[in-house]
Design a protein around this motif. Structure first.
Motif, short mmCIF file in Angstrom:
data_model
loop_
_atom_site.label_atom_id
_atom_site.label_comp_id
_atom_site.label_asym_id
_atom_site.label_seq_id
_atom_site.Cartn_x
_atom_site.Cartn_y
_atom_site.Cartn_z
N ILE A 108 6.25 15.28 6.95
CA ILE A 108 6.16 13.88 6.55
C ILE A 108 5.06 13.17 7.32
CG2 ILE A 108 7.37 11.66 6.60
CD1 ILE A 108 9.96 13.20 6.03
N ILE A 109 4.98 13.42 8.64
CA ILE A 109 3.95 12.79 9.47
C ILE A 109 2.56 13.24 9.03
CG2 ILE A 109 2.99 12.67 11.81
CD1 ILE A 109 5.88 12.87 12.85
N LEU A 110 2.41 14.54 8.76
CA LEU A 110 1.11 15.06 8.33
C LEU A 110 0.70 14.49 6.98
CD1 LEU A 110 1.39 18.82 9.41
CD2 LEU A 110 0.01 17.03 10.48
N PHE A 111 1.63 14.41 6.06
CA PHE A 111 1.33 13.81 4.75
C PHE A 111 0.98 12.33 4.91
CE2 PHE A 111 3.92 17.30 2.62
CZ PHE A 111 2.81 17.87 2.00
N LEU A 112 1.69 11.64 5.81
CA LEU A 112 1.42 10.22 6.04
C LEU A 112 0.00 10.01 6.58
CD1 LEU A 112 2.84 7.41 5.99
CD2 LEU A 112 3.34 7.77 8.41
N ILE A 113 -0.40 10.86 7.53
CA ILE A 113 -1.75 10.77 8.10
C ILE A 113 -2.80 11.10 7.04
CG2 ILE A 113 -3.34 11.79 9.78
CD1 ILE A 113 -0.91 12.23 11.61
N THR A 114 -2.51 12.12 6.25
CA THR A 114 -3.42 12.48 5.16
C THR A 114 -3.61 11.32 4.20
OG1 THR A 114 -2.77 14.81 5.28
CG2 THR A 114 -3.81 14.07 3.23
N GLY A 115 -2.51 10.67 3.85
CA GLY A 115 -2.58 9.51 2.97
C GLY A 115 -3.38 8.38 3.59
N LEU A 116 -3.21 8.17 4.88
CA LEU A 116 -3.93 7.11 5.59
C LEU A 116 -5.44 7.32 5.50
CD1 LEU A 116 -3.62 4.61 7.51
CD2 LEU A 116 -3.78 6.23 9.40
N ILE A 117 -5.87 8.55 5.77
CA ILE A 117 -7.31 8.87 5.73
C ILE A 117 -7.84 8.77 4.30
CG2 ILE A 117 -9.02 10.69 6.12
CD1 ILE A 117 -7.17 11.71 8.38
N ALA A 118 -7.10 9.34 3.35
CA ALA A 118 -7.53 9.31 1.95
C ALA A 118 -7.58 7.88 1.44
CB ALA A 118 -6.58 10.14 1.09
N GLY A 119 -6.59 7.08 1.79
CA GLY A 119 -6.57 5.69 1.35
C GLY A 119 -7.72 4.88 1.92
N ALA A 120 -8.07 5.15 3.18
CA ALA A 120 -9.18 4.43 3.81
C ALA A 120 -10.49 4.74 3.10
CB ALA A 120 -9.28 4.80 5.29
N GLY A 123 -9.22 7.61 -3.36
CA GLY A 123 -8.72 8.47 -2.29
C GLY A 123 -8.53 9.92 -2.65
N ALA A 124 -8.52 10.25 -3.93
CA ALA A 124 -8.21 11.62 -4.36
C ALA A 124 -9.29 12.62 -4.01
CB ALA A 124 -7.95 11.66 -5.85
N VAL A 132 2.06 8.11 -0.06
CA VAL A 132 1.70 6.77 -0.55
C VAL A 132 1.72 5.69 0.54
CG1 VAL A 132 2.51 4.86 -2.00
CG2 VAL A 132 2.17 7.14 -2.98
N PRO A 133 2.74 5.61 1.43
CA PRO A 133 2.70 4.55 2.45
C PRO A 133 1.43 4.59 3.31
CG PRO A 133 4.88 5.53 2.34
CD PRO A 133 4.00 6.39 1.50
N GLY A 134 1.03 5.80 3.72
CA GLY A 134 -0.20 5.92 4.49
C GLY A 134 -1.41 5.54 3.67
N SER A 135 -1.42 5.92 2.40
CA SER A 135 -2.54 5.59 1.52
C SER A 135 -2.71 4.09 1.36
CB SER A 135 -2.32 6.23 0.14
OG SER A 135 -2.27 7.63 0.22
N VAL A 136 -1.60 3.39 1.20
CA VAL A 136 -1.65 1.93 1.02
C VAL A 136 -2.16 1.26 2.29
CG1 VAL A 136 -0.22 -0.13 0.69
CG2 VAL A 136 0.15 1.89 -0.74
N ILE A 137 -1.68 1.71 3.44
CA ILE A 137 -2.14 1.14 4.71
C ILE A 137 -3.63 1.40 4.91
CG2 ILE A 137 -1.94 1.27 7.23
CD1 ILE A 137 1.04 1.98 6.78
N GLY A 138 -4.06 2.64 4.62
CA GLY A 138 -5.47 2.98 4.76
C GLY A 138 -6.35 2.16 3.85
#
Length: 263
Positions: free
Chosen positions: A7-19, A28-29, A219-225
């Protein structure tokens, strides 16, 4: 069920992709699909619907910010959206019939094409913004929307890798407006693509439950990013945004081609 580490790794991945997605108009894709397939080892037919879901939230988060700043060209977005729906339905059907390796290879080759276009075509650095012109090149924006949808479904990338440089270089849309238009189109095309992909591929190409669980972690990380990226986008010179854009594409292109070729 995902472990806490996953979950943490997916969250970080989403954060970077979203940014990256919010900053460069990609959704981000372009980061997310290679990381899920090459880094996490997921089948690309699973990575694509996860990516499309993430694209919806990343793009919507960024679009709301760009809308408040008056960067959206509404008629342009409407034209591209109409044709992106057709493209994404066709692209979903093609993707469902294509093997993983072929999609990875196509992904990498397409990115190489975009890099070559950036190097070979001379363009001016665009530091400004502009109101939407009264007279639009409707056929060009229609074709662009269709290609965005097609690529979005086939590769799960949202189409921003095509829409941003084409608008900026060929159609003379200022870069920040091009990014905003691209993201607004991705909101619709990714939504249609996600629904279509689940209808066509759920239970055969991928597990719907697994896709939704992974998306919920990303998605939560992506939105924040994406939110952070749009907050700081005005402080970054356009020249450096382009440098980041094409360096990332080059790295991803190499790895996707290598994986698609079985190296």
């Amino acid at each position: 069920m995902l472990s806490a580490v996953s979950i943490i790794l997916f969250l970080i991945t989403g954060l970077i992709a979203g940014a990256f997605g919010g900053l460069l108009g990609l959704g981000g894709a372009v980061i997310l699909v290679p990381v899920l397939t090459l880094g996490f080892g997921l089948p690309i037919h699973l990575a694509i619907p996860v990516s499309l879901i993430s694209n919806i939230f990343v793009s919507l988060t960024s679009v709301m910010s760009y809308r408040r700043r008056g960067l959206l060209h509404r008629r342009t977005i409407w034209i591209m959206n109409v044709w992106s729906v057709t493209g994404i339905i066709l692209g979903t059907l093609v993707a469902a019939w294509s093997p993983d390796t072929r999609i990875k290879l196509l992904f990498g080759i397409f990115l190489l094409f975009m890099i070559a276009e950036a190097v070979l075509v001379k363009r001016e650095i665009d530091l400004g913004e502009a109101q939407e012109p009264e007279k639009l090149n409707v056929p060009a924006f229609s074709a662009l929307g269709f290609c965005m949808g097609l690529l979005g479904a086939l590769l799960g990338i949202g189409g921003g890798t095509l829409a941003v440089p084409v608008q900026n270089s060929l159609l003379k849309v200022p870069l920040r407006n091009a990014i905003a238009n691209s993201l607004a189109t991705i909101v619709v095309s990714a939504s249609v693509g996600a629904v279509t992909y689940f209808i066509v591929g759920s239970g055969t190409l991928f597990s719907a439950t697994e896709a939704l669980v992974i998306a919920a972690a990303i998605v939560p990380g992506s939105v924040i990013g994406a939110k952070l990226a749009t907050m700081f986008s005005d402080r970054l010179p356009v020249r450096y945004i382009r440098y980041i854009f094409y360096l990332v594409l080059l790295y991803i292109s190499y790895n996707m081609i290598r994986s698609g070729m079985g190296w």
